[in-house]
Design a protein around this motif. Structure first.
Motif, PDB file in Angstrom:
ATOM      1  N   ASP A  17      18.452  22.367   1.224  1.00 20.89           N
ATOM      2  CA  ASP A  17      17.374  21.570   1.820  1.00 20.89           C
ATOM      3  C   ASP A  17      17.943  20.452   2.687  1.00 20.89           C
ATOM      4  O   ASP A  17      17.377  20.095   3.726  1.00 20.89           O
ATOM      5  N   ASP A  64      19.992  23.549 -10.001  1.00 24.69           N
ATOM      6  CA  ASP A  64      19.329  23.670  -8.695  1.00 24.69           C
ATOM      7  C   ASP A  64      20.029  22.847  -7.618  1.00 24.69           C
ATOM      8  O   ASP A  64      19.440  22.546  -6.578  1.00 24.69           O
ATOM      9  N   GLN A  82      22.351  23.777  -5.622  1.00 23.31           N
ATOM     10  CA  GLN A  82      22.504  24.558  -4.403  1.00 23.31           C
ATOM     11  C   GLN A  82      21.254  24.471  -3.532  1.00 23.31           C
ATOM     12  O   GLN A  82      21.341  24.387  -2.305  1.00 23.31           O
ATOM     13  N   ARG A  83      20.084  24.490  -4.188  1.00 23.11           N
ATOM     14  CA  ARG A  83      18.837  24.393  -3.424  1.00 23.11           C
ATOM     15  C   ARG A  83      18.735  23.038  -2.737  1.00 23.11           C
ATOM     16  O   ARG A  83      18.306  22.941  -1.588  1.00 23.11           O
ATOM     17  N   HIS A  84      19.146  21.991  -3.445  1.00 18.79           N
ATOM     18  CA  HIS A  84      19.081  20.647  -2.867  1.00 18.79           C
ATOM     19  C   HIS A  84      20.016  20.523  -1.663  1.00 18.79           C
ATOM     20  O   HIS A  84      19.649  19.906  -0.648  1.00 18.79           O
ATOM     21  N   SER A 127      25.032  26.589   0.170  1.00 18.52           N
ATOM     22  CA  SER A 127      24.306  27.243  -0.937  1.00 18.52           C
ATOM     23  C   SER A 127      25.192  28.059  -1.861  1.00 18.52           C
ATOM     24  O   SER A 127      24.798  28.364  -2.994  1.00 18.52           O
TER      25      SER A 127
END
Length: 271
Positions: free
Chosen positions: A94, A87, A89-91, A165
């Motif tokens: 964000d 995860d 990429q999500r961090h 991302s």
């Protein structure tokens, strides 16, 4: 696929329903070997069988128990622990949205974008040169803001999201989808983002039609997109398509701006 199994042979006296009399104990054998698992020398001998109490009325019953063994990787042996997918990429996404720790500002088409120098430099060698390398002194910087010319703000925004991302940017399909992917391809080529560039090529291959061929072909020629060029030529080579495209306003501009395209079209259509 290699298979390992444990097997056990035993005589069964169906009349007396007695307990199985083992011929041999459980043994492990790898059935992936060349002899396909046959080891006849390990079975009971004929003379022993003929003198055995298990041979009745010239017949006997054999029971075979086979247990297939699955090799389990020690790293994934536990069924009590579930490792989630990556995860990171999500961090990073964000982080971009929250604008935390940003240390560089861009002005693109009148809009302002903030980002992280290290992230941009890690993803693009062009950004690395502009922000840390020899190109730093020559960058168009005013009051700490990097001014990006000849690029639409929405294309720069989509490019930033990709950088953080590594996923396909979202493009509004109702807002001239082919034009947006063209702008994004030019941005990707400008900042040497090859994965994004190929994504744009792939999308544009599916958006080729009579009205878009000339601009897409000119873009492919300008940014050295061989796959996209072949897709355009494939469309033009279909019956009736070249004539329809030649009747559009963009065809004359294509021939004037990209004379090499005319040569390739003639070579393609020559008998």
């Amino acid at each position: 696929m290699p298979v390992k199994a444990k097997y056990q042979f035993s005589f069964i006296d169906q009349a007396d329903k007695q307990e199985p009399s083992h011929i041999r104990k459980l043994n492990t054998y790898d059935f992936s070997v060349k002899d396909n698992g046959r080891r006849t020398s390990e079975f009971i001998k004929k003379d022993v069988l003929e003198n055995s109490e298990h041979l009745k009325d010239d017949s006997f019953t054999i029971r075979c128990d086979v247990v297939v063994i699955k090799d389990v990787d020690k790293g994934t042996a536990s069924s009590f622990v579930t490792v989630p997918p990556p995860d990171m990429q999500r961090h990073f996404g964000d982080l971009l949205m929250a604008k935390e720790g940003t240390d560089v500002t861009f002005n693109v088409g009148g809009e302002t974008f903030t980002a992280h120098r290290c992230v941009l430099a890690a993803r693009s060698r062009v950004f690395k040169a502009e922000l840390f390398g020899p190109m730093k002194e020559g960058s168009m910087v005013t009051a700490g803001v990097v001014h990006v010319e000849d690029m639409e703000a929405r294309a720069f925004r989509a490019m930033l999201k990709f950088i953080y991302s590594d996923s396909e940017p979202e493009v509004d399909k109702e807002d001239y989808e082919d034009v947006m992917w063209q702008h994004l391809l030019a941005a990707a080529d400008r900042y040497d983002l090859q994965r994004l560039k190929l994504m744009c090529e792939d999308k544009l291959c599916g958006l080729i039609n009579v009205n878009t061929t000339t601009t897409i072909l000119a873009l492919a020629e300008c940014h050295r997109c061989d796959g996209l060029k072949k897709a355009c030529y494939g469309f033009l080579g279909a019956p009736g398509n070249l004539k329809a495209v030649a009747a559009t306003d963009g065809f004359d501009h294509l021939i004037r701006s990209c004379p090499s395209v005319l040569k390739e079209l003639i070579a393609m259509l020559a008998p």
